[in-house]
Scaffold this motif. Structure first.
Motif, mmCIF file in Angstrom:
data_model
loop_
_atom_site.group_PDB
_atom_site.id
_atom_site.type_symbol
_atom_site.label_atom_id
_atom_site.label_comp_id
_atom_site.label_asym_id
_atom_site.label_seq_id
_atom_site.Cartn_x
_atom_site.Cartn_y
_atom_site.Cartn_z
ATOM 1 N N UNK A 1 0.519 -8.390 -10.143
ATOM 2 C CA UNK A 1 0.828 -7.035 -9.687
ATOM 3 C C UNK A 1 1.453 -7.107 -8.300
ATOM 4 N N UNK A 2 2.578 -6.429 -8.129
ATOM 5 C CA UNK A 2 3.201 -6.351 -6.813
ATOM 6 C C UNK A 2 2.935 -5.008 -6.159
ATOM 7 N N UNK A 3 2.923 -3.945 -6.985
ATOM 8 C CA UNK A 3 2.740 -2.610 -6.426
ATOM 9 C C UNK A 3 2.188 -1.673 -7.489
ATOM 10 N N UNK A 4 1.377 -0.739 -7.054
ATOM 11 C CA UNK A 4 0.844 0.303 -7.947
ATOM 12 C C UNK A 4 1.467 1.629 -7.540
ATOM 13 N N UNK A 5 2.117 2.290 -8.481
ATOM 14 C CA UNK A 5 2.789 3.563 -8.213
ATOM 15 C C UNK A 5 2.106 4.693 -8.960
ATOM 16 N N UNK A 6 1.907 5.816 -8.274
ATOM 17 C CA UNK A 6 1.414 7.009 -8.958
ATOM 18 C C UNK A 6 2.548 7.573 -9.817
ATOM 19 N N UNK A 7 2.210 8.486 -10.727
ATOM 20 C CA UNK A 7 3.236 9.100 -11.575
ATOM 21 C C UNK A 7 4.300 9.793 -10.718
ATOM 22 N N UNK A 8 3.826 10.465 -9.663
ATOM 23 C CA UNK A 8 4.749 11.202 -8.799
ATOM 24 C C UNK A 8 5.715 10.239 -8.102
ATOM 25 N N UNK A 9 5.195 9.123 -7.598
ATOM 26 C CA UNK A 9 6.041 8.126 -6.925
ATOM 27 C C UNK A 9 7.046 7.516 -7.895
ATOM 28 N N UNK A 10 6.578 7.224 -9.129
ATOM 29 C CA UNK A 10 7.455 6.619 -10.125
ATOM 30 C C UNK A 10 8.577 7.579 -10.517
ATOM 31 N N UNK A 11 8.224 8.846 -10.729
ATOM 32 C CA UNK A 11 9.229 9.844 -11.118
ATOM 33 C C UNK A 11 10.257 10.041 -10.000
ATOM 34 N N UNK A 12 9.768 10.025 -8.755
ATOM 35 C CA UNK A 12 10.682 10.174 -7.614
ATOM 36 C C UNK A 12 11.651 8.995 -7.549
ATOM 37 N N UNK A 13 11.115 7.782 -7.742
ATOM 38 C CA UNK A 13 11.952 6.586 -7.702
ATOM 39 C C UNK A 13 12.970 6.602 -8.840
ATOM 40 N N UNK A 14 12.529 7.004 -10.049
ATOM 41 C CA UNK A 14 13.429 7.060 -11.206
ATOM 42 C C UNK A 14 14.549 8.067 -10.980
ATOM 43 N N UNK B 1 -6.646 -3.769 -5.349
ATOM 44 C CA UNK B 1 -5.788 -3.153 -6.367
ATOM 45 C C UNK B 1 -6.593 -2.781 -7.605
ATOM 46 N N UNK B 2 -7.537 -3.654 -7.995
ATOM 47 C CA UNK B 2 -8.403 -3.348 -9.134
ATOM 48 C C UNK B 2 -9.196 -2.080 -8.863
ATOM 49 N N UNK B 3 -9.749 -1.994 -7.654
ATOM 50 C CA UNK B 3 -10.531 -0.809 -7.302
ATOM 51 C C UNK B 3 -9.660 0.444 -7.311
ATOM 52 N N UNK B 4 -8.414 0.315 -6.826
ATOM 53 C CA UNK B 4 -7.486 1.455 -6.836
ATOM 54 C C UNK B 4 -7.204 1.929 -8.263
ATOM 55 N N UNK C 1 0.804 -1.221 0.000
ATOM 56 C CA UNK C 1 0.000 0.000 0.000
ATOM 57 C C UNK C 1 0.838 1.274 0.000
ATOM 58 N N UNK C 2 2.166 1.110 -0.052
ATOM 59 C CA UNK C 2 3.071 2.267 -0.138
ATOM 60 C C UNK C 2 2.971 3.210 1.053
ATOM 61 N N UNK C 3 2.662 2.684 2.232
ATOM 62 C CA UNK C 3 2.683 3.488 3.446
ATOM 63 C C UNK C 3 4.116 3.950 3.690
ATOM 64 N N UNK C 4 4.287 5.117 4.307
ATOM 65 C CA UNK C 4 5.653 5.604 4.533
ATOM 66 C C UNK C 4 6.358 4.732 5.567
ATOM 67 N N UNK C 5 7.659 4.566 5.384
ATOM 68 C CA UNK C 5 8.449 3.743 6.300
ATOM 69 C C UNK C 5 8.417 4.311 7.716
#
Length: 401
Positions: free
Chosen positions: A329-342, A255-258, A133-137
């Protein structure tokens, strides 16, 4: 025979004896004593009782016969593991949790290594909230600390087995401790017991393999297939170069609903159609939504990124990736999360390149010194006249030795 070998021999005998008993009887009689010995042996080496180190002992007891050579071998293996673990860079609990999420580490390894029990609630916090669920560490660590401080582990487990949990006194007690995810945990446990399908897939860690993760986006979903007992699957296409290829993606209902709720008006319409059909017992199973036929166009998942992996199976004793274009599917990332990770990955690569260059400067410095050039001149030519830079170059080069 020294004390360690005696303990290992006792552990071997107890484990093998327990293994021969019926499962229920083994759990009632020998489990605690075997685990106590595991704790004792690993603690003697300064190792936490995490899955990866316990596995060394499990591999040991699976050998056909115990002898001095086997005892020496497992002792050496434990010493090597301890040396590597104890000499690893010191990291804070927060850093370890962040790294664990990036590396998809097994929660049963992570928890003992940061000083928490591998309890159902703790595993839920890491496996479900942190990873899926990508909760903060930081939020997960804070919750672990609160649960540990108030020794709430058994209360949480007991509460998860109660139907009307929110009216129970344990619920009031746990809420006073400001535990944030009690409701999420209990509902998750109830779903596992009641609505979780019998053929629910195991995670790669549970099965014993490490998947090859890839990130995909801009999937065109044409069909959704599901029923009330199995997880849904998306059928569609994804652009590969200049052409489209077929793809099938399996995921959880949450995840489908998300995905649907983040896909604009069309996604919301499809989500409502899914709910309506699930609530109608007269509808034939499995349920199929032909998106193009029913809504006039395929659903474009272009507002997020999916981190997916192919399942693997054992072939000739080795894990082999399935060839079909079928993914979990292991994880769903928003565009912002993906760009930050990249961006983080790019910066880390650049830093690594810089460190390699600095480390290489020391080699050039040594070559100059061997040619008889003075230390001061050699440092100047190698770009290491700054003392701190010189030390950094020296130690980076030393790492390669």
């Amino acid at each position: 025979m020294d004390q360690l070998k005696l303990k290992l021999q006792e552990y071997y005998q107890r484990y093998r004896k327990q293994d021969k008993l019926p499962k229920k009887e083994a759990q009632e009689t020998g489990k605690d004593s075997v685990q106590d010995l595991e704790n004792d042996i690993l603690t003697q080496f300064g190792l936490p009782v995490s899955k990866r180190f316990v596995q060394i002992l499990h591999d040991f007891v699976n050998q056909g016969q115990v002898n001095d050579q086997l005892l020496d071998y497992v002792s050496k293996k434990l010493r090597t593991a301890a040396r590597k673990y104890l000499l690893a860079p010191v990291m804070s609990d927060l850093e370890q949790l962040t790294q664990a999420r990036d590396q998809k580490r097994n929660p049963f390894d992570v928890l003992p290594e940061i000083g928490y029990p591998a309890h159902e609630y703790a595993v839920f916090l890491i496996g479900e909230l942190l990873y899926r669920r990508n909760m903060s560490a930081q939020d997960v660590l804070d919750e672990l600390q609160r649960a540990h401080k108030h020794n709430s582990w058994e209360d949480l487990l007991m509460l998860s087995k109660i139907s009307n949990y929110s009216s129970h006194e344990l619920y009031t007690k746990l809420k006073k401790f400001e535990l944030r995810f009690v409701d999420d945990f209990v509902q998750h446990q109830h779903r596992q017991e009641v609505t979780r399908p019998q053929n629910k897939r195991l995670t790669p860690a549970e099965e014993g393999y490490k998947p090859n993760y890839k990130t995909i986006s801009k999937v065109q979903v044409e069909d959704i297939v599901f029923d009330d007992k199995t997880t849904p699957s998306l059928f569609g296409k994804i652009k590969s170069g200049s052409r489209y290829t077929r793809i099938t993606i399996s995921l959880e209902f949450s995840e489908l609903n998300q995905l649907l709720m983040s896909s604009g008006e069309l996604g919301v319409e499809i989500a409502n159609a899914v709910k309506k059909r699930l609530s109608n017992p007269a509808v034939a199973k499995p349920l199929v939504i032909d998106i193009k036929a029913e809504f006039g166009e395929p659903l474009k998942l272009d507002n997020c990124y999916l981190e997916v992996y192919k399942p693997q199976h054992q072939e000739n004793g080795k894990w082999t990736e399935d060839k079909d274009a079928f993914y979990f599917v292991d994880k769903i990332l928003s565009k912002k999360e993906f760009e930050k990770r990249s961006k983080e990955a790019e910066v880390k690569t650049k830093i690594q390149e810089c460190l390699e260059l600095i480390g290489g400067s020391y080699v050039y410095y040594q070559r100059l010194r061997r040619l008889g050039i003075t230390e001061e001149e050699a440092k100047l030519r190698a770009g290491l006249q700054d003392e701190l830079l010189y030390k950094l170059s020296y130690y980076l080069n030393k790492l390669k030795d």
